[in-house]
Design a protein around this motif. Structure first.
Motif, PDB file in Angstrom:
ATOM      1  N   GLN A 105     -46.780  57.742  52.288  1.00 19.69           N
ATOM      2  CA  GLN A 105     -46.094  57.482  51.011  1.00 19.69           C
ATOM      3  C   GLN A 105     -44.579  57.485  51.196  1.00 19.69           C
ATOM      4  N   ARG A 106     -44.061  58.432  51.970  1.00 21.29           N
ATOM      5  CA  ARG A 106     -42.614  58.493  52.208  1.00 21.29           C
ATOM      6  C   ARG A 106     -42.135  57.279  52.990  1.00 21.29           C
ATOM      7  N   PHE A 107     -42.922  56.885  53.997  1.00 21.98           N
ATOM      8  CA  PHE A 107     -42.533  55.705  54.779  1.00 21.98           C
ATOM      9  C   PHE A 107     -42.520  54.459  53.906  1.00 21.98           C
ATOM     10  N   ASN A 108     -43.560  54.278  53.110  1.00 25.68           N
ATOM     11  CA  ASN A 108     -43.629  53.099  52.251  1.00 25.68           C
ATOM     12  C   ASN A 108     -42.512  53.091  51.218  1.00 25.68           C
ATOM     13  N   THR A 148     -43.184  40.821  65.183  1.00 20.81           N
ATOM     14  CA  THR A 148     -42.904  41.405  63.869  1.00 20.81           C
ATOM     15  C   THR A 148     -43.855  42.563  63.585  1.00 20.81           C
ATOM     16  N   CYS A 149     -45.141  42.350  63.859  1.00 24.05           N
ATOM     17  CA  CYS A 149     -46.130  43.408  63.644  1.00 24.05           C
ATOM     18  C   CYS A 149     -45.833  44.610  64.526  1.00 24.05           C
ATOM     19  N   GLN A 150     -45.534  44.367  65.805  1.00 19.94           N
ATOM     20  CA  GLN A 150     -45.284  45.465  66.728  1.00 19.94           C
ATOM     21  C   GLN A 150     -44.025  46.241  66.348  1.00 19.94           C
ATOM     22  N   LYS A 151     -43.001  45.542  65.882  1.00 15.06           N
ATOM     23  CA  LYS A 151     -41.780  46.217  65.440  1.00 15.06           C
ATOM     24  C   LYS A 151     -42.062  47.096  64.226  1.00 15.06           C
ATOM     25  N   SER A 152     -42.851  46.583  63.279  1.00 13.90           N
ATOM     26  CA  SER A 152     -43.201  47.361  62.090  1.00 13.90           C
ATOM     27  C   SER A 152     -44.053  48.569  62.458  1.00 13.90           C
ATOM     28  N   ALA A 153     -45.006  48.370  63.371  1.00 13.45           N
ATOM     29  CA  ALA A 153     -45.874  49.473  63.807  1.00 13.45           C
ATOM     30  C   ALA A 153     -45.057  50.559  64.480  1.00 13.45           C
ATOM     31  N   MET A 154     -44.118  50.145  65.344  1.00 12.19           N
ATOM     32  CA  MET A 154     -43.300  51.136  66.041  1.00 12.19           C
ATOM     33  C   MET A 154     -42.377  51.863  65.078  1.00 12.19           C
ATOM     34  N   SER A 155     -41.906  51.174  64.050  1.00 12.71           N
ATOM     35  CA  SER A 155     -41.040  51.840  63.071  1.00 12.71           C
ATOM     36  C   SER A 155     -41.796  52.946  62.345  1.00 12.71           C
ATOM     37  N   PHE A 156     -43.086  52.737  62.089  1.00 14.03           N
ATOM     38  CA  PHE A 156     -43.893  53.776  61.458  1.00 14.03           C
ATOM     39  C   PHE A 156     -44.077  54.954  62.400  1.00 14.03           C
ATOM     40  N   GLU A 159     -42.165  55.872  64.897  1.00 10.55           N
ATOM     41  CA  GLU A 159     -40.900  56.581  65.056  1.00 10.55           C
ATOM     42  C   GLU A 159     -40.567  57.400  63.810  1.00 10.55           C
ATOM     43  N   PHE A 160     -40.996  56.947  62.663  1.00  9.95           N
ATOM     44  CA  PHE A 160     -40.840  57.736  61.440  1.00  9.95           C
ATOM     45  C   PHE A 160     -41.622  59.047  61.570  1.00  9.95           C
ATOM     46  N   VAL A 165     -42.528  65.699  62.203  1.00 11.87           N
ATOM     47  CA  VAL A 165     -43.298  66.406  63.238  1.00 11.87           C
ATOM     48  C   VAL A 165     -43.638  67.810  62.761  1.00 11.87           C
ATOM     49  N   LEU A 166     -42.652  68.500  62.190  1.00  5.85           N
ATOM     50  CA  LEU A 166     -42.879  69.855  61.713  1.00  5.85           C
ATOM     51  C   LEU A 166     -43.785  69.898  60.497  1.00  5.85           C
ATOM     52  N   ALA A 167     -43.730  68.850  59.662  1.00  2.11           N
ATOM     53  CA  ALA A 167     -44.619  68.814  58.494  1.00  2.11           C
ATOM     54  C   ALA A 167     -46.076  68.878  58.925  1.00  2.11           C
ATOM     55  N   MET A 168     -46.413  68.175  60.018  1.00  4.31           N
ATOM     56  CA  MET A 168     -47.789  68.198  60.517  1.00  4.31           C
ATOM     57  C   MET A 168     -48.063  69.472  61.309  1.00  4.31           C
ATOM     58  N   ALA A 169     -47.148  69.851  62.195  1.00  6.98           N
ATOM     59  CA  ALA A 169     -47.374  71.026  63.041  1.00  6.98           C
ATOM     60  C   ALA A 169     -47.480  72.309  62.221  1.00  6.98           C
TER      61      ALA A 169
END
Length: 427
Positions: free
Chosen positions: A58-61, A314-322, A324-325, A332-336
């Motif tokens: 949700q935050r990423f979107n 384009t797809c790979q760039k979008s996937a990597m941006s997610f 990296e988010f 990372v800490l939110a999940m850990a």
């Protein structure tokens, strides 16, 4: 080339996939990729993990990066089978979560794309070396992870001290296997039923490989080359001897350590909150014993990769941006913080209450940062290796001679290697 794993399982995989179309609405959640849409599959693990990931999406979107993630959860128990079925039908998502050691088989099956040129240098540099090691196959990086894992011994300090047992400070002064045997005997002498060790025998599946393959690696063996070497056999005979001596609690209720029945528990990071609540300041975290070639411990957990279905730049760039988010320190800490795992980046570890230098689980982070962990076998044969070792461990537990059990596993692995011509590169 004929792939033995696919031929053996193709019918069951297709049946699983067809049945899951109804239960999980794959037809609605996995349409052909559309511009700006990133389809993501994740395992349906703990409820808290799912909730965190949903909020992260949700935050990423909401950030309006130009990409929109569509998230689908897949049941964990049949996850790999459903991924295989989707690969056969060419219906993989754009981004796929998977248990770390399966990356090599997925790459060999041409299901993942390398991300060396997609990931930014700063994000890659911040990742734990263990995550980079696990995600690399034949010199290319195919997966990243937001968290890693820790494995060791949890103990009750007061009972160890009362029995006159030395308490190691880290991997460098870990107990030798002879010391560990003496420690078990000393603890058993003070215990009415002599059961003083929890090996989490109530767990099944991947636990056997994750939890006990480090024993063979500590003895100098390798799962894809010398699983049944003399040193490996001797090491696993120690485990069988603990069982024969009656030192191991069967732990049917999963309460052997928290209830106080045993003073030692061989398990990972995920139990810490329950153990700390039950034991308090008496809890101590220790390295696994040294079986001859230094104390070795496991690493690896759920990873993320970009699939070959995400074929456009384009797809790979979008996937990597997610991805990296997800690798930002706060994410990372939110999940850990909810799953208790080792944060997957150095920045996040430094901010973690559990894993920072003064944290109670610093040992697990230190092992990963210092390269004292061993990835599970980095080969496309991993699905066969883990299945064979799980069977071997069950046989050893049930009293089969250790060499016979390991010989059987080594034979199964060798047959698979020959069937697949030693897994040559597929272009």
């Amino acid at each position: 080339m004929i792939r033995r794993f696919q031929l053996r399982d193709i019918l069951s995989l297709l049946l699983l996939f067809l049945s899951s179309c109804n239960s999980l609405s794959f037809g609605n959640s996995s349409p052909p990729s559309r511009p700006g849409i990133v389809r993501v599959w994740a395992h349906s693990g703990q409820a808290a993990e799912r909730q965190v990931l949903e909020r992260q999406v949700q935050r990423f979107n909401a950030a309006k990066t130009g990409a929109t993630v569509q998230l689908t959860f897949i049941p964990e128990g049949s996850y790999n089978a459903q991924v295989q079925a989707a690969a056969l039908s060419k219906d993989l998502p754009d981004v796929l979560e998977f248990d770390g050691p399966f990356v090599y088989n997925y790459v060999w099956q041409q299901n993942l794309v390398p991300m060396d040129k997609l990931i930014s240098a700063s994000v890659k540099q911040d990742l734990l070396p263990s995550i980079l090691q696990q995600g690399t196959y034949r010199g290319r990086l195919y997966s990243v992870a937001t968290f890693d894992s820790g494995l060791g011994l949890y103990g009750r300090r007061s009972q160890l001290q009362a029995a006159g047992i030395r308490i190691p400070q880290g991997n460098q002064d870990a107990w030798t296997v002879a010391e560990f045997d003496r420690a078990l005997a000393a603890l058993a002498a003070r215990d009415p039923d002599r059961q003083v060790l929890d090996l989490k025998l109530n767990l099944r599946g991947e636990w056997a490989t994750y939890g006990f393959l480090p024993i063979i690696q500590s003895a100098g063996g390798k799962a894809n080359g010398s699983l049944n070497s003399p040193s490996a056999v001797t090491a696993m005979q120690s485990v069988q001897n603990w069982l024969k001596q009656g030192y191991v609690d069967p732990n049917i209720d999963d309460g052997a350590f928290t209830s106080g029945r045993v003073p030692l528990s061989w398990v990972g990071h995920w139990v810490y909150k329950d153990y700390a609540k039950a034991v308090g300041k008496d809890l101590v975290v220790l390295p696994l014993p040294n079986f001859g070639q230094g104390s070795k411990t496991a690493q690896g957990s759920w990873n993320w990769g970009i699939t070959t279905n995400c074929s456009t730049p384009t797809c790979q760039k979008s996937a990597m941006s997610f991805l990296e988010f997800l690798l930002q320190p706060q994410e990372v800490l939110a999940m850990a913080n909810v799953n208790g795992a080792v944060p997957g980046t150095k920045q996040a570890i430094a901010q973690s209450q559990l894993y920072a230098p003064t944290g109670p689980l610093r040992l697990f982070a230190a092992q990963l940062l210092a390269g004292e962990t061993v990835p599970r076998p980095q080969t496309p044969a991993y699905p066969v290796i883990t299945s064979a070792f799980q069977e071997a461990f069950a046989n050893i537990r049930n009293g089969l001679p250790v060499k016979t059990a390991l010989d059987k596993a080594a034979t199964a692995i060798e047959i698979d290697r020959q069937d697949n011509q030693n897994y040559p590169d597929v272009q």
